[in-house]
Design a protein around this motif. Structure first.
Motif, PDB file in Angstrom:
ATOM      1  N   ARG A  95     -67.156 119.091   2.682  1.00  0.00           N
ATOM      2  CA  ARG A  95     -66.294 118.020   3.207  1.00  0.00           C
ATOM      3  C   ARG A  95     -64.904 118.552   3.564  1.00  0.00           C
ATOM      4  O   ARG A  95     -64.302 118.112   4.540  1.00  0.00           O
ATOM      5  CB  ARG A  95     -66.182 116.872   2.206  1.00  0.00           C
ATOM      6  CG  ARG A  95     -67.457 116.096   2.012  1.00  0.00           C
ATOM      7  CD  ARG A  95     -67.816 115.310   3.230  1.00  0.00           C
ATOM      8  NE  ARG A  95     -69.085 114.613   3.011  1.00  0.00           N
ATOM      9  CZ  ARG A  95     -69.677 113.886   3.926  1.00  0.00           C
ATOM     10  NH1 ARG A  95     -69.134 113.731   5.117  1.00  0.00           N
ATOM     11  NH2 ARG A  95     -70.820 113.294   3.654  1.00  0.00           N
ATOM     12  N   GLU A 123     -61.478 110.578   6.095  1.00  0.00           N
ATOM     13  CA  GLU A 123     -62.757 110.193   5.478  1.00  0.00           C
ATOM     14  C   GLU A 123     -63.371 111.365   4.721  1.00  0.00           C
ATOM     15  O   GLU A 123     -63.856 111.206   3.597  1.00  0.00           O
ATOM     16  CB  GLU A 123     -63.715 109.676   6.549  1.00  0.00           C
ATOM     17  CG  GLU A 123     -63.293 108.354   7.139  1.00  0.00           C
ATOM     18  CD  GLU A 123     -64.130 107.922   8.332  1.00  0.00           C
ATOM     19  OE1 GLU A 123     -64.950 108.731   8.826  1.00  0.00           O
ATOM     20  OE2 GLU A 123     -63.967 106.774   8.769  1.00  0.00           O
ATOM     21  N   HIS A 124     -63.357 112.543   5.340  1.00  0.00           N
ATOM     22  CA  HIS A 124     -63.917 113.722   4.667  1.00  0.00           C
ATOM     23  C   HIS A 124     -63.091 114.104   3.439  1.00  0.00           C
ATOM     24  O   HIS A 124     -63.654 114.469   2.406  1.00  0.00           O
ATOM     25  CB  HIS A 124     -64.006 114.901   5.638  1.00  0.00           C
ATOM     26  CG  HIS A 124     -65.062 114.743   6.679  1.00  0.00           C
ATOM     27  ND1 HIS A 124     -66.396 114.596   6.381  1.00  0.00           N
ATOM     28  CD2 HIS A 124     -64.980 114.697   8.026  1.00  0.00           C
ATOM     29  CE1 HIS A 124     -67.093 114.473   7.495  1.00  0.00           C
ATOM     30  NE2 HIS A 124     -66.246 114.537   8.512  1.00  0.00           N
ATOM     31  N   LEU A 182     -64.017 111.775   0.586  1.00  0.00           N
ATOM     32  CA  LEU A 182     -65.293 112.133  -0.041  1.00  0.00           C
ATOM     33  C   LEU A 182     -65.172 113.428  -0.834  1.00  0.00           C
ATOM     34  O   LEU A 182     -65.765 113.564  -1.914  1.00  0.00           O
ATOM     35  CB  LEU A 182     -66.387 112.230   1.023  1.00  0.00           C
ATOM     36  CG  LEU A 182     -66.755 110.891   1.673  1.00  0.00           C
ATOM     37  CD1 LEU A 182     -67.601 111.103   2.908  1.00  0.00           C
ATOM     38  CD2 LEU A 182     -67.460 109.993   0.676  1.00  0.00           C
ATOM     39  N   GLU A 200     -63.425 112.675  -4.180  1.00  0.00           N
ATOM     40  CA  GLU A 200     -64.331 112.057  -5.147  1.00  0.00           C
ATOM     41  C   GLU A 200     -65.333 113.069  -5.697  1.00  0.00           C
ATOM     42  O   GLU A 200     -65.662 113.044  -6.885  1.00  0.00           O
ATOM     43  CB  GLU A 200     -65.062 110.874  -4.517  1.00  0.00           C
ATOM     44  CG  GLU A 200     -64.138 109.766  -4.029  1.00  0.00           C
ATOM     45  CD  GLU A 200     -63.171 109.284  -5.096  1.00  0.00           C
ATOM     46  OE1 GLU A 200     -63.595 109.031  -6.235  1.00  0.00           O
ATOM     47  OE2 GLU A 200     -61.964 109.180  -4.780  1.00  0.00           O
ATOM     48  N   ALA A 232     -74.514 115.795  -1.217  1.00  0.00           N
ATOM     49  CA  ALA A 232     -74.206 114.410  -1.608  1.00  0.00           C
ATOM     50  C   ALA A 232     -75.414 113.762  -2.273  1.00  0.00           C
ATOM     51  O   ALA A 232     -75.267 113.002  -3.231  1.00  0.00           O
ATOM     52  CB  ALA A 232     -73.775 113.595  -0.391  1.00  0.00           C
ATOM     53  N   HIS A 257     -70.691 119.824  -2.146  1.00  0.00           N
ATOM     54  CA  HIS A 257     -70.376 118.646  -1.354  1.00  0.00           C
ATOM     55  C   HIS A 257     -68.890 118.614  -1.022  1.00  0.00           C
ATOM     56  O   HIS A 257     -68.489 118.411   0.128  1.00  0.00           O
ATOM     57  CB  HIS A 257     -70.797 117.379  -2.112  1.00  0.00           C
ATOM     58  CG  HIS A 257     -70.550 116.121  -1.368  1.00  0.00           C
ATOM     59  ND1 HIS A 257     -70.199 114.954  -1.992  1.00  0.00           N
ATOM     60  CD2 HIS A 257     -70.592 115.833  -0.044  1.00  0.00           C
ATOM     61  CE1 HIS A 257     -70.039 114.004  -1.087  1.00  0.00           C
ATOM     62  NE2 HIS A 257     -70.262 114.511   0.102  1.00  0.00           N
TER      63      HIS A 257
END
Length: 177
Positions: A120, A138-139, A142, A145, A108, A116
Protein backbone atom coordinates in the motif's frame (compact mmCIF):
# COMPACT_ATOMS: atom_id res chain seq x y z
CA UNK A 1 -25.06 -12.53 60.34
CA UNK A 2 -26.46 -9.11 60.93
CA UNK A 3 -25.70 -5.97 58.97
CA UNK A 4 -23.89 -4.49 61.96
CA UNK A 5 -21.64 -7.57 62.20
CA UNK A 6 -20.87 -7.40 58.43
CA UNK A 7 -19.96 -3.73 58.67
CA UNK A 8 -17.66 -4.44 61.62
CA UNK A 9 -15.80 -7.32 59.92
CA UNK A 10 -15.56 -5.78 56.45
CA UNK A 11 -12.55 -3.51 57.15
CA UNK A 12 -10.64 -6.44 58.66
CA UNK A 13 -11.31 -8.64 55.63
CA UNK A 14 -10.44 -5.82 53.21
CA UNK A 15 -6.98 -5.59 54.72
CA UNK A 16 -6.26 -9.05 53.29
CA UNK A 17 -8.42 -8.92 50.15
CA UNK A 18 -7.10 -5.69 48.63
CA UNK A 19 -3.37 -6.62 48.64
CA UNK A 20 -4.28 -10.07 47.31
CA UNK A 21 -6.27 -8.51 44.46
CA UNK A 22 -3.40 -6.13 43.64
CA UNK A 23 -0.90 -9.01 43.64
CA UNK A 24 -3.13 -11.09 41.36
CA UNK A 25 -3.51 -8.14 38.97
CA UNK A 26 0.26 -7.63 38.82
CA UNK A 27 0.84 -11.32 38.09
CA UNK A 28 -1.73 -11.22 35.27
CA UNK A 29 -0.14 -8.10 33.78
CA UNK A 30 3.29 -9.71 33.93
CA UNK A 31 2.01 -12.83 32.17
CA UNK A 32 0.36 -10.69 29.50
CA UNK A 33 3.58 -8.77 28.93
CA UNK A 34 5.56 -12.00 28.54
CA UNK A 35 2.99 -13.31 26.04
CA UNK A 36 3.15 -10.09 24.01
CA UNK A 37 6.97 -10.22 23.89
CA UNK A 38 6.88 -13.82 22.71
CA UNK A 39 4.26 -13.04 20.06
CA UNK A 40 6.29 -10.05 18.87
CA UNK A 41 9.15 -12.38 17.99
CA UNK A 42 6.83 -14.48 15.82
CA UNK A 43 5.11 -11.50 14.22
CA UNK A 44 5.77 -10.88 10.57
CA UNK A 45 8.09 -7.95 10.10
CA UNK A 46 8.23 -5.16 7.58
CA UNK A 47 11.90 -5.96 7.07
CA UNK A 48 10.97 -9.50 5.96
CA UNK A 49 9.09 -8.23 2.95
CA UNK A 50 11.90 -5.86 1.98
CA UNK A 51 14.39 -8.70 2.34
CA UNK A 52 12.64 -10.88 -0.25
CA UNK A 53 15.20 -11.83 -2.89
CA UNK A 54 14.78 -9.73 -6.02
CA UNK A 55 15.52 -12.34 -8.67
CA UNK A 56 14.64 -12.16 -12.28
CA UNK A 57 10.95 -11.70 -12.97
CA UNK A 58 10.58 -15.13 -14.60
CA UNK A 59 11.89 -16.97 -11.54
CA UNK A 60 9.55 -15.05 -9.29
CA UNK A 61 6.59 -15.78 -11.61
CA UNK A 62 7.41 -19.48 -11.42
CA UNK A 63 7.49 -19.33 -7.62
CA UNK A 64 4.16 -17.45 -7.62
CA UNK A 65 2.54 -20.17 -9.70
CA UNK A 66 3.99 -22.88 -7.43
CA UNK A 67 2.72 -21.07 -4.33
CA UNK A 68 -0.73 -20.66 -5.89
CA UNK A 69 -0.80 -24.34 -6.82
CA UNK A 70 0.14 -25.23 -3.25
CA UNK A 71 -2.52 -22.83 -1.92
CA UNK A 72 0.21 -20.92 -0.04
CA UNK A 73 -1.46 -17.51 -0.24
CA UNK A 74 0.81 -15.86 2.34
CA UNK A 75 3.85 -16.68 0.20
CA UNK A 76 2.00 -15.44 -2.89
CA UNK A 77 1.63 -11.97 -1.36
CA UNK A 78 5.34 -11.77 -0.51
CA UNK A 79 6.29 -13.05 -3.95
CA UNK A 80 4.11 -10.49 -5.72
CA UNK A 81 5.83 -7.79 -3.68
CA UNK A 82 9.23 -9.18 -4.70
CA UNK A 83 8.03 -9.25 -8.30
CA UNK A 84 6.98 -5.60 -8.06
CA UNK A 85 10.45 -4.68 -6.80
CA UNK A 86 12.01 -6.65 -9.67
CA UNK A 87 9.83 -4.84 -12.20
CA UNK A 88 10.85 -1.55 -10.59
CA UNK A 89 14.52 -2.41 -11.20
CA UNK A 90 13.64 -3.15 -14.83
CA UNK A 91 11.73 0.12 -15.14
CA UNK A 92 8.44 -1.58 -16.12
CA UNK A 93 6.01 0.64 -14.21
CA UNK A 94 2.79 -0.95 -15.53
CA UNK A 95 3.87 -4.46 -14.54
CA UNK A 96 5.10 -3.10 -11.20
CA UNK A 97 1.70 -1.60 -10.44
CA UNK A 98 -0.06 -4.85 -11.39
CA UNK A 99 2.23 -6.82 -9.06
CA UNK A 100 1.80 -4.28 -6.23
CA UNK A 101 -1.98 -4.46 -6.56
CA UNK A 102 -1.84 -8.26 -6.45
CA UNK A 103 0.49 -8.16 -3.42
CA UNK A 104 -1.84 -5.78 -1.59
CA UNK A 105 -4.89 -7.89 -2.45
CA UNK A 106 -3.41 -11.23 -1.43
CA UNK A 107 -1.90 -9.78 1.74
CA UNK A 108 -5.17 -8.05 2.70
CA UNK A 109 -6.99 -11.37 2.44
CA UNK A 110 -4.36 -13.81 3.67
CA UNK A 111 -1.53 -11.83 5.30
CA UNK A 112 1.05 -10.99 6.23
CA UNK A 113 -0.11 -7.56 7.31
CA UNK A 114 3.36 -6.07 6.85
CA UNK A 115 3.35 -7.06 3.17
CA UNK A 116 -0.07 -5.47 2.82
CA UNK A 117 1.21 -2.27 4.41
CA UNK A 118 4.37 -2.11 2.30
CA UNK A 119 2.47 -2.75 -0.93
CA UNK A 120 0.00 0.00 0.00
CA UNK A 121 2.86 2.39 0.72
CA UNK A 122 4.32 1.74 -2.74
CA UNK A 123 0.88 2.21 -4.32
CA UNK A 124 0.42 5.46 -2.38
CA UNK A 125 3.80 6.76 -3.53
CA UNK A 126 2.91 5.94 -7.14
CA UNK A 127 -0.47 7.66 -6.83
CA UNK A 128 1.07 10.74 -5.25
CA UNK A 129 3.75 10.94 -7.95
CA UNK A 130 1.00 11.11 -10.61
CA UNK A 131 -0.84 13.80 -8.66
CA UNK A 132 -3.66 11.54 -7.42
CA UNK A 133 -3.69 12.55 -3.78
CA UNK A 134 -7.11 10.98 -3.15
CA UNK A 135 -5.85 7.51 -4.07
CA UNK A 136 -2.63 8.13 -2.17
CA UNK A 137 -4.62 8.99 0.95
CA UNK A 138 -6.69 5.81 0.58
CA UNK A 139 -3.57 3.66 0.26
CA UNK A 140 -1.91 5.41 3.21
CA UNK A 141 -5.01 4.82 5.29
CA UNK A 142 -4.96 1.10 4.51
CA UNK A 143 -1.20 0.92 5.10
CA UNK A 144 -1.59 2.69 8.43
CA UNK A 145 -4.20 0.16 9.57
CA UNK A 146 -2.09 -2.77 8.35
CA UNK A 147 0.98 -1.47 10.20
CA UNK A 148 -1.13 -1.15 13.34
CA UNK A 149 -2.52 -4.68 12.92
CA UNK A 150 0.98 -6.10 12.49
CA UNK A 151 2.27 -4.30 15.58
CA UNK A 152 4.53 -1.83 13.79
CA UNK A 153 3.64 1.21 15.87
CA UNK A 154 6.53 3.35 14.61
CA UNK A 155 5.50 2.78 10.99
CA UNK A 156 1.88 3.44 11.94
CA UNK A 157 2.87 6.79 13.46
CA UNK A 158 5.03 7.65 10.45
CA UNK A 159 2.14 7.02 8.05
CA UNK A 160 -0.22 8.97 10.30
CA UNK A 161 2.18 11.94 10.13
CA UNK A 162 2.51 11.57 6.36
CA UNK A 163 -1.27 11.62 6.01
CA UNK A 164 -1.57 14.79 8.07
CA UNK A 165 1.23 16.50 6.12
CA UNK A 166 -0.59 15.77 2.87
CA UNK A 167 -4.00 16.87 4.15
CA UNK A 168 -5.51 13.39 4.24
CA UNK A 169 -8.37 12.77 6.65
CA UNK A 170 -7.18 10.40 9.37
CA UNK A 171 -10.54 9.32 10.77
CA UNK A 172 -12.48 8.05 7.78
CA UNK A 173 -13.74 4.56 7.26
CA UNK A 174 -13.20 3.11 3.81
CA UNK A 175 -15.83 0.84 2.35
CA UNK A 176 -15.68 -1.38 -0.70
CA UNK A 177 -12.00 -0.72 -1.32
Amino acid sequence: MTIQRIIETLPGEAIFAIPLAVLLTLVLLLLRRIAIKRAKGRRDTAAHAYAMPVDDVGAIATRIEAAKAGNNNVAVADLYLAQALAYQKLGDEKARMTALTAAAGYAALHGPESTHAIARMHLADAARSTGDLTSACEHWHLAREAFQASGHSEEHARVEKLMRENGCPTDWVLTEF
